[in-house]
Design an enzyme around this catalytic site. Sequence first.
Site: not given
Length: 274
Positions: A122-123
Amino acid sequence: MLVLRLLNVVAPAYFSCISLVTFVLQIFVFIPSMFRDPSTTPLFSPALLHGALFLFLSANALGNYVLVIQNSPEDLGKDLKLGKGAEVADWLDGIRSPGSALPGTHFCRLCARVTQRHDHHCFFTGNCIGSRNMRNFIMFCLYTSLACLDSLVAGMAYISATLSMSFADPLAFLTLLPHSISQFFSGALLSSEMFVILMLYLWLGIGLACAGFCCHQLLLILRGQTRYQVRKGMVVRARPWRENLQEVFGKKWLLGLLIPVQNVESSYRRQKEK
């Protein structure tokens, strides 16, 4: 890889800015505009109830966001004693080294760690999502979606009162942006009002995206799969859907719906301690 690492730094900062702007607009603009006469406001007025609801949603979204980052998936590569050369190449290719890891354990290039039941990176949290923080990640998506939709409704009520317009017509919201842009450049619309209108569409997009992602993630959990396994076409052992849910949410799932709580320990750690 350089672009991905840059995105891994920019995305959390972008999310923090959006969260701060949303909080400021709700607390200092939308909620105060709901009070017609603060001196005669009843205890359970719509403004106070809306403020309490927004604080509840925001606290849960922020709390689970912190827990997702805090409960980073443990690096199993240290315990598995991976070697160099061919073994590391197998991890980089997503192929499990024979006898060295549990099924569903994979290597993340950005985090440079071996994660149990690796789902995705997850950025917006700058972290891998695995068995340790999956529940907190789902709760973060759920409450972020609800907080955005709550801000959308409050913002529409504010714009409706400020600009004396009605959203009874479903097409009114769709034509709001182009109509507002023309009014803004003609000088008939203030910059603050234009900013709120732009935020309405941003909240709508984030809310729908988080809601859709949350539903998709729950579907995968019911099937006992991760996004990585689906993407690689891996076959998983069929189990009852209740066992799959309990593995992620634990026995105290109701408590996790109301307040941010730490996720249950991973099955790998429990096996290691035995």
